[in-house]
Design an enzyme around this catalytic site. Structure first.
Site, PDB file in Angstrom:
ATOM      1  N   ASP A  81       5.903  30.801   5.204  1.00 17.67           N
ATOM      2  CA  ASP A  81       5.278  32.122   5.111  1.00 17.67           C
ATOM      3  C   ASP A  81       4.352  32.301   6.313  1.00 17.67           C
ATOM      4  O   ASP A  81       3.355  31.573   6.444  1.00 17.67           O
ATOM      5  CB  ASP A  81       4.434  32.129   3.817  1.00 17.67           C
ATOM      6  CG  ASP A  81       4.290  33.495   3.218  1.00 17.67           C
ATOM      7  OD1 ASP A  81       4.827  34.464   3.784  1.00 17.67           O
ATOM      8  OD2 ASP A  81       3.652  33.591   2.149  1.00 17.67           O
ATOM      9  N   LYS A 111       8.876  34.071   6.445  1.00 19.26           N
ATOM     10  CA  LYS A 111       8.659  35.299   5.673  1.00 19.26           C
ATOM     11  C   LYS A 111       7.511  36.087   6.301  1.00 19.26           C
ATOM     12  O   LYS A 111       6.528  35.499   6.744  1.00 19.26           O
ATOM     13  CB  LYS A 111       8.319  34.960   4.217  1.00 19.26           C
ATOM     14  CG  LYS A 111       8.065  36.202   3.364  1.00 19.26           C
ATOM     15  CD  LYS A 111       8.052  35.884   1.878  1.00 19.26           C
ATOM     16  CE  LYS A 111       6.734  35.374   1.360  1.00 19.26           C
ATOM     17  NZ  LYS A 111       5.591  36.279   1.547  1.00 19.26           N
ATOM     18  N   GLU A 113       5.157  39.847   5.707  1.00 19.06           N
ATOM     19  CA  GLU A 113       4.833  40.918   4.759  1.00 19.06           C
ATOM     20  C   GLU A 113       4.835  42.266   5.474  1.00 19.06           C
ATOM     21  O   GLU A 113       4.465  42.362   6.639  1.00 19.06           O
ATOM     22  CB  GLU A 113       3.437  40.680   4.155  1.00 19.06           C
ATOM     23  CG  GLU A 113       3.376  39.498   3.232  1.00 19.06           C
ATOM     24  CD  GLU A 113       2.021  39.361   2.518  1.00 19.06           C
ATOM     25  OE1 GLU A 113       1.190  40.288   2.595  1.00 19.06           O
ATOM     26  OE2 GLU A 113       1.811  38.312   1.891  1.00 19.06           O
ATOM     27  N   GLU A 180       7.415  42.177  -4.759  1.00 16.54           N
ATOM     28  CA  GLU A 180       6.339  41.663  -5.614  1.00 16.54           C
ATOM     29  C   GLU A 180       5.696  42.799  -6.402  1.00 16.54           C
ATOM     30  O   GLU A 180       5.216  43.785  -5.832  1.00 16.54           O
ATOM     31  CB  GLU A 180       5.276  40.949  -4.754  1.00 16.54           C
ATOM     32  CG  GLU A 180       4.123  40.422  -5.605  1.00 16.54           C
ATOM     33  CD  GLU A 180       3.234  39.400  -4.894  1.00 16.54           C
ATOM     34  OE1 GLU A 180       3.619  38.916  -3.813  1.00 16.54           O
ATOM     35  OE2 GLU A 180       2.162  39.094  -5.439  1.00 16.54           O
TER      36      GLU A 180
HETATM   37  O1  KIV Z   1       2.587  33.280  -0.771  1.00 14.34           O
HETATM   38  C1  KIV Z   1       3.390  33.245  -1.704  1.00 14.34           C
HETATM   39  O2  KIV Z   1       3.438  32.294  -2.502  1.00 14.34           O
HETATM   40  C2  KIV Z   1       4.293  34.374  -1.861  1.00 14.34           C
HETATM   41  C3  KIV Z   1       5.131  34.431  -3.102  1.00 14.34           C
HETATM   42  C4  KIV Z   1       4.323  34.689  -4.299  1.00 14.34           C
HETATM   43  C5  KIV Z   1       6.242  35.390  -2.951  1.00 14.34           C
HETATM   44  O3  KIV Z   1       4.344  35.212  -1.031  1.00 14.34           O
END
Ligand code: KIV
Length: 258
Positions: A81, A111, A113, A180
């Site tokens: 992330d 990932k 956002e 989400e």
């Molecule tokens: O940071 C995270 O754990 C997330 C998930 C909840 C999708 O983005």
């Protein structure tokens, strides 16, 4: 077979995708075989570091945790992330940050956002061969703008914008999209419109897959369960009970280690 997000995308409409967040090698070894995808979420700021939001998480920390998860995993696709402000400022910064997640963290993808503002970043990452997972609905990195983690997409205008941004992320090359905390019917419509995978958290049963936070699934924070979480065991309570027993034995002089 090489682990790759594209193999998961090929499962759309056939078999739901199982994703769980994961933060170190021990956790990864415990869950890797049972799931399709391990997300090294910036939620680590909250569940590992004890902060109130994800904002303070750094790229170095995500790389460090991703490397640990990758070491403990032999089966699942590992997604890192990208943390707050490691990709938003520029396309160049996004490419460098994502590059570190793959080179040093051994992730299979990253990932990000948000929708419209990050489309140039998504296009560039995909162009450089870095698979991207999008994230819409409640986007915790925008907590100060959102003012809370309540559902997004409840009004017609919000729902239309989320649909538009989902299509735009797909067009930019994203392979998956985390939804989400959005209304179930909206998640269903988005899932039906997209060729890429939708992964829901608090988005109902119609997504192509589900993601849950490790600590929520296993009850590691015994006194806290978010509304969208389902707890499958009380590991937190089990640990508390075990540590009390250990302490009691040590204090009573009955603890013997072999
Ligand atoms: O940071 C995270 O754990 C997330 C998930 C909840 C999708 O983005």
């Amino acid at each position: 077979m090489q682990r790759a997000i594209r193999h998961l995308v090929a499962q759309k409409g056939k078999s739901p995708i199982v994703m769980v967040t994961c933060y170190d090698a021990t956790m990864a070894r415990l869950v890797d075989e049972a799931v399709d995808c391990l997300l090294v979420g910036d939620s680590l700021g909250m569940v590992i570091q004890g902060d109130e939001s994800t904002l303070a998480v750094t790229l170095d920390q995500v790389v460090y945790h991703t490397r640990m998860v990758a070491r403990g995993s032999t089966h699942a696709v590992v997604i890192a992330d990208l943390p707050f402000m490691s990709y938003q400022p520029s396309v160049e910064e996004a490419v460098r940050s994502a590059g570190r997640c793959l080179k040093e963290g051994l992730a299979h993808g990253v990932k990000v956002e948000g929708g419209t503002p990050v489309l140039p970043q998504v296009r560039a990452l995909v162009g450089y061969g870095i698979p991207v997972v999008g994230h819409l609905g409640v986007t915790p990195q925008s907590i100060h703008a959102l003012g809370g983690y309540g559902k997004k997409g409840k009004t017609e205008a919000e729902a239309a914008r989320l649909m538009e941004e989902s299509l735009a992320l797909q067009e930019a090359g994203a392979s998956m999209l985390v939804l989400e905390n959005v209304p179930h019917e909206l998640a269903k419509s988005i899932t039906a419109r997209l060729d890429i995978l939708t992964i829901g958290i608090g988005a109902g049963p119609h997504c192509d897959g589900q993601v849950q936070v490790f600590h929520d699934l296993f009850g590691l924070m015994p006194d806290y369960t978010p509304r969208h979480a389902k707890r499958y065991t009380e590991a937190g309570r089990t640990i508390q009970q075990a540590i009390r027993q250990y302490a009691e034995e040590v204090r009573a002089g009955t603890f013997i280690s072999k």
